[in-house]
Design an enzyme around this catalytic site. Structure first.
Site, PDB file in Angstrom:
ATOM      1  N   ASP A 239      -7.917  -6.804   2.924  1.00 16.55           N
ATOM      2  CA  ASP A 239      -8.494  -7.225   1.648  1.00 16.55           C
ATOM      3  C   ASP A 239      -9.179  -8.577   1.800  1.00 16.55           C
ATOM      4  O   ASP A 239      -8.825  -9.384   2.678  1.00 16.55           O
ATOM      5  CB  ASP A 239      -7.412  -7.311   0.569  1.00 16.55           C
ATOM      6  CG  ASP A 239      -6.800  -5.956   0.260  1.00 16.55           C
ATOM      7  OD1 ASP A 239      -7.525  -4.948   0.373  1.00 16.55           O
ATOM      8  OD2 ASP A 239      -5.605  -5.911  -0.089  1.00 16.55           O
TER       9      ASP A 239
ATOM     10  N   HIS B 123     -12.779  -3.873   6.150  1.00 11.79           N
ATOM     11  CA  HIS B 123     -12.345  -3.840   4.752  1.00 11.79           C
ATOM     12  C   HIS B 123     -11.557  -2.578   4.416  1.00 11.79           C
ATOM     13  O   HIS B 123     -11.024  -2.449   3.310  1.00 11.79           O
ATOM     14  CB  HIS B 123     -13.569  -3.948   3.824  1.00 11.79           C
ATOM     15  CG  HIS B 123     -13.281  -4.632   2.533  1.00 11.79           C
ATOM     16  ND1 HIS B 123     -12.009  -4.939   2.109  1.00 11.79           N
ATOM     17  CD2 HIS B 123     -14.109  -5.079   1.545  1.00 11.79           C
ATOM     18  CE1 HIS B 123     -12.057  -5.532   0.933  1.00 11.79           C
ATOM     19  NE2 HIS B 123     -13.325  -5.633   0.559  1.00 11.79           N
TER      20      HIS B 123
END
Length: 486
Positions: free
Chosen positions: A464, A460
């Protein structure tokens, strides 16, 4: 004629290997290319063949010992003779009295210089110039003695004078510590750790992964080196320097204790490192594999006859993944500092479970292969992984990994990213389930379909959630269409 067997260079980034098993004993005859011993490295477990035929006369390292590459580990006698008796070390040269100023002394022989480097105090270095009277030299520092010994092995046969304490040259000890693997140097750089400040437990004082991870776990705040002008140095993540050490656990009466294998220790190191490095997030999709199962059943026999290998579900999944990576290249990238490297080649890693651990061979440039090419490559790598026949470059360079716990019956899991990659896809069991579908006229009905859960773990930090959903949705669409050229 004696032949020296050395620890091979098992890949560009491999600096050492652990001898896990000797397949021959001293006195045994060995044929050329016959397996002689087994090793384990950061990349691969492998059988090392004998470089020549002969009798194994000497084994220099025991099983379980870690050895630097290009180090002699055994000796073969091509004539089958008994090993030669070890030569006795040359006796130390007698102390020589200082020569008069007008007398030109004879140069030391190499054997004498070598012997002089093993004592606590250095011998006077004799040069072509007449020696000048000087006060007795002070005892050498430990690192200076090591440096002198190293210099005495130079072909010139002359020893270098001791280095002064205020010299700016790097000491031999510092060189040994900084000569660590690229992975260790990367960890040190990410956490702002000066490797020279650590005491290494590896060969010749090398700093190993266990050394640096233990240092991080200890919670000691690293002393950061000054950043060059015009650059900024990111602070180490708080959890990387404040993590308390693991509590010691004592075995109770009746418990069985066994030492971790070399491979198991490496797997443990890689898994813990990955959890500390990447911000793991996992998303799960249910994918209908019914059309793929139909295509597979229709072509199974003809495919085996034409290619000589079985047609499984995995080549279709590999193809769908490479197509998705072409569309979403962020999943084929790596992170270095504050930069993202988009890899040109799509190299698919495929996790293979072994009786003694786990290994991830790599299908290089998988996007260039057809379904048949992917099937042959995958089956070949899996077969050779189970027989320890993989080459070092076949387990390195992966850019995206696929693991298949479904073969053991698991529905889905949350796989850990294989560093330095940024994503990994886990395939659950493909099984028949009842599902509600909608007909062309809008009526709902219940049908039996072959379904599987696909779990995508991604980093992450740079990916996204929306991109992860689009990536997995594309794979779902591609597989459910069933449109693949066999």
């Amino acid at each position: 004629m004696a032949t020296e067997v050395v620890m091979p260079q098992m890949g560009e980034s491999i600096a050492e290997g652990t001898i896990t098993k000797w397949l021959k004993n001293v006195g045994d005859h060995v044929d050329r290319d016959e397996p002689l011993f087994e090793i384990s490295t950061d990349k691969v477990d492998a059988e090392i063949p004998s470089p020549a035929a002969g009798t194994l006369t000497e084994v220099k390292f025991k099983e379980g010992e870690t050895v630097e590459v290009n180090t002699v580990v055994a000796v073969l006698d091509g004539d089958g003779a008994k090993p030669e008796a070890k030569r006795e070390a040359a006796p130390p040269a007698p102390e020589e009295t200082a020569a008069p100023a007008e007398t030109k002394p004879a140069p030391l022989e190499p054997a004498k210089v070598e012997a002089s480097a093993t004592v606590d105090r250095p011998k006077p270095v004799i040069t072509a110039e007449p020696p000048r009277p000087a006060p007795p030299p002070a005892p050498l520092h430990k690192t200076e003695v090591k440096t002198l010994v190293k210099k005495s092995e130079h072909p010139s046969g002359t020893a270098a004078p001791p280095r002064s304490p205020d010299s700016t040259e790097v000491s031999a000890e510092d060189l040994r510590r900084t000569k660590s693997s690229p992975l260790v140097r990367k960890i040190a750089e990410e956490h702002g750790i000066d490797i020279k400040q650590l005491e290494g437990t590896g060969m010749s004082g090398r700093v190993t992964k266990n050394d640096i991870l233990s240092y991080i776990e200890s919670g000691v705040t690293p002393a950061r080196a000054a950043a060059p002008a015009g650059t900024s140095l990111q602070p180490a993540p708080p959890d990387a320097v404040a993590m308390p050490p693991a509590l010691p656990i004592k075995a109770a009466e009746g418990d069985r204790v066994e030492q971790m294998s070399v491979m198991r220790k490496k797997i443990a190191d890689h898994m813990v490192l990955s959890r500390r490095t990447s911000a793991h997030v996992t998303t799960v999709y249910e994918i209908d594999m019914t059309k793929i199962a139909k295509v597979r059943d229709e072509n199974r026999d003809a495919f085996l006859e034409r290619t000589g290998t079985k047609l499984t579900f995995m080549p279709f999944i590999f193809k769908a993944v490479t197509d998705a990576i072409r569309k979403f290249p962020i999943f084929n990238s790596q992170v270095t500092g504050e930069q993202i490297i988009y890899k040109r080649d799509i190299n698919l890693g495929m996790a293979v479970a072994l009786d003694w651990g786990l290994i991830v061979p790599v299908i290089k440039r998988a996007d260039d292969l057809s379904i048949s090419g992917l099937a042959r490559a995958a089956n070949d790598l899996a077969d050779r992984a189970r027989t320890k026949q993989l080459k070092p470059d076949e387990v390195g360079g992966g850019t995206f990994t696929i693991t298949n716990p479904g073969v053991f019956g698991g529905l889905f899991g949350t796989p850990i990213i294989n560093q330095p990659q940024v994503a990994i896809l886990g395939i659950g069991k493909i099984e028949k389930r009842a599902v509600v579908l909608t007909s062309a006229d809008g009526e709902d009905y219940i049908a039996i379909r072959q379904l599987a859960y696909f779990a995508l773990s991604f980093d992450h930090r740079i990916i996204d959630g929306s991109d992860a959903e689009k990536f997995l949705a594309y794979i779902k669409e591609r597989l459910e269409s069933g449109q693949f050229a066999i």
